[in-house]
Motif scaffolding. Structure first.
Motif, PDB file in Angstrom:
ATOM      1  N   LYS A 135       0.826  -1.196   0.000  1.00 36.31           N
ATOM      2  CA  LYS A 135       0.000   0.000   0.000  1.00 36.31           C
ATOM      3  C   LYS A 135       0.875   1.267   0.000  1.00 36.31           C
ATOM      4  O   LYS A 135       0.614   2.219  -0.706  1.00 36.31           O
ATOM      5  N   ASN A 136       1.932   1.218   0.807  1.00 28.91           N
ATOM      6  CA  ASN A 136       2.811   2.389   0.908  1.00 28.91           C
ATOM      7  C   ASN A 136       3.577   2.673  -0.378  1.00 28.91           C
ATOM      8  O   ASN A 136       3.891   3.820  -0.666  1.00 28.91           O
ATOM      9  N   VAL A 137       3.918   1.619  -1.125  1.00 27.69           N
ATOM     10  CA  VAL A 137       4.768   1.843  -2.296  1.00 27.69           C
ATOM     11  C   VAL A 137       3.987   1.875  -3.595  1.00 27.69           C
ATOM     12  O   VAL A 137       4.575   2.043  -4.666  1.00 27.69           O
ATOM     13  N   LEU A 138       2.655   1.730  -3.510  1.00 29.99           N
ATOM     14  CA  LEU A 138       1.868   1.699  -4.746  1.00 29.99           C
ATOM     15  C   LEU A 138       2.138   2.912  -5.654  1.00 29.99           C
ATOM     16  O   LEU A 138       2.360   2.735  -6.856  1.00 29.99           O
ATOM     17  N   PRO A 139       2.152   4.138  -5.120  1.00 30.17           N
ATOM     18  CA  PRO A 139       2.432   5.273  -6.007  1.00 30.17           C
ATOM     19  C   PRO A 139       3.781   5.145  -6.711  1.00 30.17           C
ATOM     20  O   PRO A 139       3.900   5.443  -7.903  1.00 30.17           O
ATOM     21  N   ALA A 140       4.799   4.695  -5.994  1.00 29.57           N
ATOM     22  CA  ALA A 140       6.124   4.534  -6.595  1.00 29.57           C
ATOM     23  C   ALA A 140       6.117   3.419  -7.640  1.00 29.57           C
ATOM     24  O   ALA A 140       6.784   3.507  -8.675  1.00 29.57           O
ATOM     25  N   LEU A 141       5.331   2.359  -7.376  1.00 25.79           N
ATOM     26  CA  LEU A 141       5.248   1.261  -8.346  1.00 25.79           C
ATOM     27  C   LEU A 141       4.544   1.721  -9.620  1.00 25.79           C
ATOM     28  O   LEU A 141       4.940   1.358 -10.728  1.00 25.79           O
ATOM     29  N   VAL A 142       3.493   2.527  -9.451  1.00 29.52           N
ATOM     30  CA  VAL A 142       2.790   3.064 -10.619  1.00 29.52           C
ATOM     31  C   VAL A 142       3.760   3.909 -11.447  1.00 29.52           C
ATOM     32  O   VAL A 142       3.797   3.827 -12.676  1.00 29.52           O
ATOM     33  N   ASN A 143       4.540   4.697 -10.759  1.00 32.91           N
ATOM     34  CA  ASN A 143       5.558   5.515 -11.415  1.00 32.91           C
ATOM     35  C   ASN A 143       6.490   4.640 -12.267  1.00 32.91           C
ATOM     36  O   ASN A 143       6.768   4.946 -13.430  1.00 32.91           O
ATOM     37  N   GLU A 144       6.925   3.543 -11.674  1.00 37.10           N
ATOM     38  CA  GLU A 144       7.819   2.627 -12.383  1.00 37.10           C
ATOM     39  C   GLU A 144       7.115   2.008 -13.595  1.00 37.10           C
ATOM     40  O   GLU A 144       7.705   1.849 -14.658  1.00 37.10           O
ATOM     41  N   MET A 145       5.834   1.695 -13.457  1.00 43.56           N
ATOM     42  CA  MET A 145       5.069   1.143 -14.584  1.00 43.56           C
ATOM     43  C   MET A 145       5.007   2.152 -15.727  1.00 43.56           C
ATOM     44  O   MET A 145       5.144   1.786 -16.897  1.00 43.56           O
ATOM     45  N   ILE A 146       4.781   3.406 -15.376  1.00 40.61           N
ATOM     46  CA  ILE A 146       4.685   4.457 -16.401  1.00 40.61           C
ATOM     47  C   ILE A 146       6.022   4.581 -17.145  1.00 40.61           C
ATOM     48  O   ILE A 146       6.069   4.630 -18.372  1.00 40.61           O
ATOM     49  N   VAL A 147       7.098   4.593 -16.380  1.00 43.54           N
ATOM     50  CA  VAL A 147       8.424   4.675 -16.993  1.00 43.54           C
ATOM     51  C   VAL A 147       8.638   3.490 -17.928  1.00 43.54           C
ATOM     52  O   VAL A 147       9.139   3.639 -19.041  1.00 43.54           O
ATOM     53  N   LEU A 148       8.203   2.326 -17.454  1.00 44.45           N
ATOM     54  CA  LEU A 148       8.394   1.105 -18.236  1.00 44.45           C
ATOM     55  C   LEU A 148       7.649   1.177 -19.571  1.00 44.45           C
ATOM     56  O   LEU A 148       8.208   0.843 -20.622  1.00 44.45           O
ATOM     57  N   ILE A 149       6.395   1.606 -19.537  1.00 42.74           N
ATOM     58  CA  ILE A 149       5.604   1.708 -20.768  1.00 42.74           C
ATOM     59  C   ILE A 149       6.363   2.549 -21.803  1.00 42.74           C
ATOM     60  O   ILE A 149       6.501   2.166 -22.967  1.00 42.74           O
ATOM     61  N   LYS A 150       6.872   3.686 -21.350  1.00 43.67           N
ATOM     62  CA  LYS A 150       7.526   4.598 -22.286  1.00 43.67           C
ATOM     63  C   LYS A 150       8.889   4.069 -22.723  1.00 43.67           C
ATOM     64  O   LYS A 150       9.313   4.251 -23.856  1.00 43.67           O
ATOM     65  N   GLU A 151       9.556   3.384 -21.789  1.00 45.99           N
ATOM     66  CA  GLU A 151      10.883   2.844 -22.087  1.00 45.99           C
ATOM     67  C   GLU A 151      10.844   1.797 -23.206  1.00 45.99           C
ATOM     68  O   GLU A 151      11.801   1.636 -23.954  1.00 45.99           O
ATOM     69  N   THR A 152       9.706   1.087 -23.310  1.00 51.29           N
ATOM     70  CA  THR A 152       9.630   0.036 -24.331  1.00 51.29           C
ATOM     71  C   THR A 152       9.760   0.614 -25.734  1.00 51.29           C
ATOM     72  O   THR A 152       9.916  -0.132 -26.692  1.00 51.29           O
ATOM     73  N   ALA A 153       9.710   1.940 -25.864  1.00 48.65           N
ATOM     74  CA  ALA A 153       9.839   2.562 -27.179  1.00 48.65           C
ATOM     75  C   ALA A 153      11.166   2.221 -27.862  1.00 48.65           C
ATOM     76  O   ALA A 153      11.273   2.294 -29.079  1.00 48.65           O
ATOM     77  N   ILE A 154      12.173   1.825 -27.065  1.00 48.96           N
ATOM     78  CA  ILE A 154      13.468   1.523 -27.700  1.00 48.96           C
ATOM     79  C   ILE A 154      13.522   0.109 -28.270  1.00 48.96           C
ATOM     80  O   ILE A 154      14.529  -0.300 -28.825  1.00 48.96           O
ATOM     81  N   ILE A 155      12.414  -0.638 -28.164  1.00 54.84           N
ATOM     82  CA  ILE A 155      12.426  -2.000 -28.694  1.00 54.84           C
ATOM     83  C   ILE A 155      12.559  -1.975 -30.223  1.00 54.84           C
ATOM     84  O   ILE A 155      12.921  -2.974 -30.853  1.00 54.84           O
ATOM     85  N   GLY A 156      12.264  -0.813 -30.834  1.00 58.94           N
ATOM     86  CA  GLY A 156      12.453  -0.668 -32.273  1.00 58.94           C
ATOM     87  C   GLY A 156      13.890  -0.982 -32.698  1.00 58.94           C
ATOM     88  O   GLY A 156      14.125  -1.452 -33.821  1.00 58.94           O
ATOM     89  N   TYR A 157      14.826  -0.767 -31.783  1.00 57.87           N
ATOM     90  CA  TYR A 157      16.236  -1.009 -32.113  1.00 57.87           C
ATOM     91  C   TYR A 157      16.570  -2.479 -32.284  1.00 57.87           C
ATOM     92  O   TYR A 157      17.608  -2.822 -32.824  1.00 57.87           O
ATOM     93  N   ILE A 158      15.703  -3.371 -31.782  1.00 58.95           N
ATOM     94  CA  ILE A 158      15.960  -4.788 -32.044  1.00 58.95           C
ATOM     95  C   ILE A 158      14.915  -5.327 -33.027  1.00 58.95           C
ATOM     96  O   ILE A 158      14.574  -6.493 -33.028  1.00 58.95           O
ATOM     97  N   GLY A 159      14.412  -4.427 -33.870  1.00 57.58           N
ATOM     98  CA  GLY A 159      13.614  -4.856 -35.011  1.00 57.58           C
ATOM     99  C   GLY A 159      12.166  -5.163 -34.722  1.00 57.58           C
ATOM    100  O   GLY A 159      11.494  -5.804 -35.525  1.00 57.58           O
ATOM    101  N   GLU A 160      11.666  -4.717 -33.561  1.00 58.82           N
ATOM    102  CA  GLU A 160      10.254  -4.970 -33.271  1.00 58.82           C
ATOM    103  C   GLU A 160       9.478  -3.697 -33.574  1.00 58.82           C
ATOM    104  O   GLU A 160       9.907  -2.600 -33.235  1.00 58.82           O
ATOM    105  N   GLN A 161       8.317  -3.834 -34.240  1.00 60.44           N
ATOM    106  CA  GLN A 161       7.578  -2.645 -34.612  1.00 60.44           C
ATOM    107  C   GLN A 161       6.541  -2.292 -33.549  1.00 60.44           C
ATOM    108  O   GLN A 161       5.392  -2.707 -33.612  1.00 60.44           O
ATOM    109  N   ASP A 162       6.978  -1.523 -32.567  1.00 57.13           N
ATOM    110  CA  ASP A 162       6.064  -1.093 -31.510  1.00 57.13           C
ATOM    111  C   ASP A 162       5.414   0.221 -31.930  1.00 57.13           C
ATOM    112  O   ASP A 162       5.551   0.652 -33.076  1.00 57.13           O
TER     113      ASP A 162
END
Lengths: 237, 247
Positions: A161-188
């Motif tokens: 419960k205490n870390v949920l906001p921080a975990l959500v933050n990490e999820m958001i970062v993760l979603i955006k970070e996946t944008a670099i998957i284009g570099y290994i030939g995946e069409q995101d």
């Protein structure tokens, strides 16, 4: 294709048509979104599993002094993963670790992002465990509960419960970070926008569309997580 | 010294050091069934450390503790099994804030397979009724006063059917007007024959309810006696000094 270039300065309706309707280009964005979502979910699952395991090992070690070797392994993992660019990590994963395997790059990407995210999740969860007063552990143990039962029934629910906001933050970062998957030939989603741009020579609309879709995705996630957070908080009043 | 029943806890030359600081310097005593042993002493004397050693919340660095005949300081012993029989009540209550009052009480008996969840519910309600807090069953700890929290903490310990209850300054964190309700409940438990070891500053409780009073200072038991002799004819000079200050 040539028409695209010629028409690039045309009216908005024409540009919209070329970028999204012609040749069913919107489908590229949709398929890209699918890749982004799949890779994110994969990475999220792997990251949360790794994160919780590492956090529990580290806090168990801090409390009891046991698990010295495992704790050292975890520390190396955290240092290396947090100390190097995720771009390099995903390239190493794709070109070296799975270089000779025929594994789908969506899976390779998910694993790489998951291992990366796990390091951040681990420290978030560990901070959550540390935020729970020692008295809670003592109360649980004094009733005869084992360390594992105390963790599962008393510490973790409160820590989560205490870390949920921080975990959500990490999820958001993760979603955006996946944008670099284009570099290994995946069409995101990001790569799809770039491909459309390369066909229509119009950068603004496809990139804007991709940005709006990311934004919508993240707003949706935030909405549900806020709901979850409120529900968990309500429990205490 | 009133010896009422069989030996429940036997402490032999117990020592505890935090780093280089020796807090307990060899404590030897026995706690018998039905006794109410009240431990008093100045702060930093080691009285809380001694109490917390009895269920191994503090790991002794020397000596032995036998609980119902088993040496619980032996690393091969599974302490969890013995802790089920040793209830503990803390200064700061340590209720589980994410659980309702009822869940606070039923959590351990159910998780440890002692009671089914319906049996545990029934028992918890019976205990809550006894302490007059049945109407709080479905509320959360945050909504209770300090005195209510501590009574719930006592009920939570009782739900495990312990053979002995340890109290670590149970009224020290309470507003003065709430001390009475907690002491009253403890008195009642004592009257029902519960074996209790109580670290407290409540001298009235020690004199009235205690069957034996123990003065711990500088990591050793300086004096122990029946309440009457302890308070009326203290022999140790530190104890005389201490009593002059607190009475």
């Amino acid at each position: 294709m040539i028409y695209g270039a010629l028409l690039a300065s045309n009216s908005f309706a024409d540009r919209f048509y070329q970028n999204f309707i012609e040749d069913n280009r919107w489908l590229m964005l949709l398929n890209g979104l699918k890749v982004t979502v799949i890779v994110t979910l994969e990475a999220l699952l792997i990251g949360i599993i790794i994160g919780f395991i590492v956090a529990i090992i580290r806090s168990y070690h801090d409390k009891t002094g046991k698990f010295t070797i495992l704790n050292a392994v975890c520390k190396v993992y955290l240092t290396v993963i947090r100390g190097t660019p995720s771009m390099i990590q995903i390239l190493i994963m794709y070109l070296v670790v799975f270089g000779s395997s025929s594994l789908n790059s969506i899976i390779i990407g998910g694993i790489a992002f998951g291992i990366n995210s796990g390091a951040y999740v681990a420290e978030i969860v560990r901070s959550g465990i540390m935020s729970i007063p020692e008295g809670q552990t003592e109360a649980g143990r004094s009733l005869g509960l084992s360390y594992a039962q105390t963790m599962r029934l008393i510490i973790m629910p409160q820590a989560f419960k205490n870390v949920l906001p921080a975990l959500v933050n990490e999820m958001i970062v993760l979603i955006k970070e996946t944008a670099i998957i284009g570099y290994i030939g995946e069409q995101d989603l990001t790569k799809a926008a770039m491909v459309i741009q390369s066909r229509t020579f119009d950068a603004l609309l496809p990139l804007l569309a991709a940005a709006v879709i990311y934004l919508a995705l993240i707003c949706l996630l935030t909405f549900f997580m806020n709901k979850l957070e409120r529900r968990l908080r309500n429990n205490e009043r | 010294m009133s010896v009422k029943g069989e030996t429940l806890i036997q402490v032999e030359n117990l020592e505890k050091a935090f780093g280089k600081t020796k807090v307990l310097k060899g404590i030897t005593t026995e706690i018998h069934k039905g006794e109410v042993v009240v431990i008093i002493g100045p702060s930093g004397s080691g009285k809380s450390t001694f109490l917390r050693s009895l269920n191994l919340l503090e790991k002794p660095t020397g000596g032995k503790i036998f609980f119902e005949g088993t040496d619980i300081t032996d690393p091969k012993v599974n302490i969890d099994n013995h802790r089920q029989k040793i209830g503990m009540v803390f200064q700061h209550f340590n209720l589980f804030p994410h659980k309702t009052i009822l869940e606070n009480i039923t959590l351990a008996p159910v998780a440890l397979g002692k009671l089914s969840s319906s049996e545990a519910d029934a028992k918890a309600k019976e205990l809550l009724n006894r302490v007059g807090l049945l109407d709080k069953a479905n509320t959360y700890p945050e909504q209770l006063s300090g005195g209510q929290k501590q009574r719930i903490a006592i009920v939570r310990a009782l739900a495990m059917d312990p053979d002995v209850l340890l109290f670590d300054e149970p009224t020290s964190a309470l507003d003065p007007e709430m001390v009475g309700e907690v002491l009253d409940l403890m008195k009642e438990l004592a009257k029902d024959g519960m074996t209790m070891v109580v670290v407290t500053h409540e001298m009235g409780f020690a004199r009235e309810v205690g069957t034996r009073v123990m003065f711990i200072d500088e990591g050793i038991i300086k004096e122990e006696n029946s309440p009457k002799q302890f308070f009326d004819e203290p022999k140790d000079s530190r104890l005389q000094d201490f009593l002059r200050k607190v009475l």
